[in-house]
Design a protein around this motif. Sequence first.
Motif, short mmCIF file in Angstrom:
data_model
loop_
_atom_site.label_atom_id
_atom_site.label_comp_id
_atom_site.label_asym_id
_atom_site.label_seq_id
_atom_site.Cartn_x
_atom_site.Cartn_y
_atom_site.Cartn_z
N GLY A 157 0.83 -1.21 0.00
CA GLY A 157 0.00 0.00 0.00
C GLY A 157 0.86 1.25 0.00
N ILE A 158 1.90 1.25 0.83
CA ILE A 158 2.78 2.42 0.90
C ILE A 158 3.54 2.59 -0.41
CG2 ILE A 158 4.83 3.37 2.06
CD1 ILE A 158 3.77 1.99 4.63
N LYS A 159 3.99 1.46 -0.96
CA LYS A 159 4.78 1.53 -2.20
C LYS A 159 3.93 2.05 -3.36
CE LYS A 159 7.89 -1.04 -5.09
NZ LYS A 159 8.00 -2.29 -5.81
N GLN A 160 2.69 1.63 -3.39
CA GLN A 160 1.83 2.00 -4.53
C GLN A 160 1.38 3.46 -4.44
OE1 GLN A 160 1.00 0.14 -7.14
NE2 GLN A 160 -0.50 1.51 -8.05
N ASN A 161 0.95 3.88 -3.22
CA ASN A 161 0.31 5.19 -3.10
C ASN A 161 1.18 6.24 -2.38
OD1 ASN A 161 -2.05 4.06 -4.21
ND2 ASN A 161 -2.57 3.22 -2.21
N GLY A 162 2.38 5.86 -1.97
CA GLY A 162 3.20 6.78 -1.18
C GLY A 162 2.68 6.80 0.24
N LEU A 163 3.50 7.32 1.18
CA LEU A 163 3.10 7.28 2.58
C LEU A 163 1.85 8.13 2.81
CD1 LEU A 163 3.97 6.00 5.22
CD2 LEU A 163 5.25 8.08 5.75
N GLY A 164 1.81 9.32 2.17
CA GLY A 164 0.65 10.20 2.34
C GLY A 164 -0.61 9.54 1.81
N GLY A 165 -0.52 9.00 0.62
CA GLY A 165 -1.67 8.34 0.02
C GLY A 165 -2.12 7.15 0.84
N ILE A 181 -6.44 5.02 4.61
CA ILE A 181 -6.84 4.22 5.78
C ILE A 181 -8.36 4.30 5.95
CG2 ILE A 181 -6.78 4.15 8.30
CD1 ILE A 181 -3.81 4.63 8.13
N VAL A 182 -8.91 5.53 5.78
CA VAL A 182 -10.37 5.65 5.84
C VAL A 182 -10.90 5.62 4.41
CG1 VAL A 182 -10.51 6.91 8.01
CG2 VAL A 182 -10.14 8.18 5.90
N PRO A 183 -12.11 5.10 4.24
CA PRO A 183 -12.65 5.04 2.89
C PRO A 183 -12.86 6.43 2.31
CG PRO A 183 -14.25 4.28 4.51
CD PRO A 183 -12.98 4.44 5.22
N PRO A 184 -12.70 6.62 1.01
CA PRO A 184 -12.82 7.96 0.41
C PRO A 184 -14.25 8.46 0.49
CG PRO A 184 -12.54 6.26 -1.27
CD PRO A 184 -12.32 5.59 0.04
N GLY A 185 -14.40 9.80 0.58
CA GLY A 185 -15.72 10.41 0.62
C GLY A 185 -16.38 10.36 1.98
N LEU A 186 -15.56 10.17 3.04
CA LEU A 186 -16.13 10.08 4.38
C LEU A 186 -16.28 11.49 4.97
CD1 LEU A 186 -16.64 7.57 6.38
CD2 LEU A 186 -14.62 8.44 7.53
N PRO A 187 -17.44 11.80 5.60
CA PRO A 187 -17.57 13.13 6.22
C PRO A 187 -16.53 13.32 7.31
CG PRO A 187 -19.68 11.98 6.15
CD PRO A 187 -18.66 11.00 5.72
N SER A 232 -4.68 -6.00 -2.56
CA SER A 232 -5.24 -5.20 -3.66
C SER A 232 -6.09 -4.06 -3.11
CB SER A 232 -6.05 -6.08 -4.59
OG SER A 232 -7.24 -6.46 -3.99
N LEU A 233 -6.73 -4.27 -1.95
CA LEU A 233 -7.55 -3.21 -1.36
C LEU A 233 -6.70 -2.03 -0.89
CD1 LEU A 233 -10.33 -5.05 0.67
CD2 LEU A 233 -10.59 -3.63 -1.36
N THR A 234 -5.53 -2.33 -0.30
CA THR A 234 -4.69 -1.21 0.14
C THR A 234 -4.00 -0.55 -1.05
OG1 THR A 234 -2.93 -2.78 0.58
CG2 THR A 234 -4.21 -2.02 2.47
N MET A 235 -3.76 -1.35 -2.10
CA MET A 235 -3.08 -0.78 -3.26
C MET A 235 -4.04 0.07 -4.09
SD MET A 235 -0.55 -3.72 -4.62
CE MET A 235 0.12 -2.88 -6.03
N PHE A 236 -5.23 -0.46 -4.34
CA PHE A 236 -6.21 0.27 -5.17
C PHE A 236 -7.50 0.45 -4.37
CE2 PHE A 236 -3.90 -2.96 -7.67
CZ PHE A 236 -3.02 -2.13 -8.30
N PRO A 237 -7.51 1.40 -3.42
CA PRO A 237 -8.68 1.51 -2.54
C PRO A 237 -9.92 1.99 -3.27
CG PRO A 237 -7.16 3.31 -2.15
CD PRO A 237 -6.50 2.40 -3.12
#
Lengths: 283, 162
Positions: free
Chosen positions: A170-178, A183-189, A276-281
Amino acid sequence: MMNLLFLQETIQHGQKIAQKAGEHAVEQSNWILRHIHDENVFEFFGKEIHLPHFSLFGIDLSVTKHVVMLWFAAFLLIIILGLGARKVKLIPKGFANLLEILIMFVRDEIVYVNFGKAGKPFVPFFLSLFFYIMFLNLLGLVPFCSTATANIRVTGGLAFISFILIQASGIKQNGLGGYLKNIVPPGLPIWLLPIMVPVEIIGMFAKPFALAIRLFANMTGGHTVIFVLIGMIITFKTWLVVPPPILMAAILGILEIFIALLQSYIFTFLTSLFISLTMFPEH
Amino acid sequence: MFEVNPGVSIWTIVIFIVLLIILRKFAWKPILGILEERENRIKSSLEMADQVKTEATKSLNQYRKLIEEAKTESIKIMEKAEKEGEKVKSDIIRKANTEAENILTKAQKEISIQKEQALEEIKKKSIEFSIDIASKLIASVITIDQQKKLTDKALKEITKNL
């Protein structure tokens, strides 16, 4: 008065019988546990081979029964697959066919199904994981061998590898920031973050923990049932009860073979899914 | 049973990593390579087969078309030949007819000429004969003038009868 005395005697007699039965049960459970339990002794044709104790940096690295099985399974895998690799030709034949079916199953149904063609560099890892767990599970059904995967420390070790790989890829694919953002699903309030961040972090650790427990429990449970069935013969101490437990143990043995394959598939598949979930969330 | 003892876990991880490295080199790389090569080959063979098939269909259609064309052509040629044959036949018949007519008329002419000639000949001969006979019969009695008159008279009668 006589009646009371008789009653007392009867109770005492009953207690004695119960005690005896209880002792017997303890004896039997000890016998079963010995087969599942890890120890520094390797039993072979009734001979007990005492394995060496040693520790490194204060960690006990003693060779145990299950460590021997880990070595043995790895050794067998290297021999069988090393020889099998030579037999795999452009035109498949015999043993190579079986090997190819398993390999293509792992490649297509475990890796490509989650990653697409991007999972190509992961294929050797998942193949090794699948075959190793499968061999450890199946060796548990072989006489004189014990089931290393019925040891929570072994499955924990394997799950630890999965955990590291899940986070690292996950870190390698998206960088540490990504990675941290994912960690939280996208589009969360935003106001949900204080709740969701701890939940997701717990989930991060729960996934490999569940992997370890699932494999451990399945392998322990199946073997325990077989031992209990066989133990019935010893408990009842009569030849009359021999056929049913043997028959049931044989049927359960077949089921165990299936479970051995199924659990290795589930472990590998879930690891692949989590990676695959951490790589392509976004998927 | 559950005392904290990471020894076996460490063993597991170490053995797995060693196994992964060894298998990767000696088993997975060659096997996966061959599988991929085979898949590529099958793919290319299938593609080639498809291509060949479409080509074959194309040429088959072409040949069919050619055969159709050849058929119509041959029918045309045959019709033409038949017509020509008919024409030649009628020509020949006509020619033969005219020829035959020619020959017939020629032969009739010839015959009539011959007939004339023969009649002439017969006339002359018969005159001569009759003169001969007559002269022999009445040699001394009739003079030449009388003779001539008689002859003419006879000749006239003969020609009239003819």
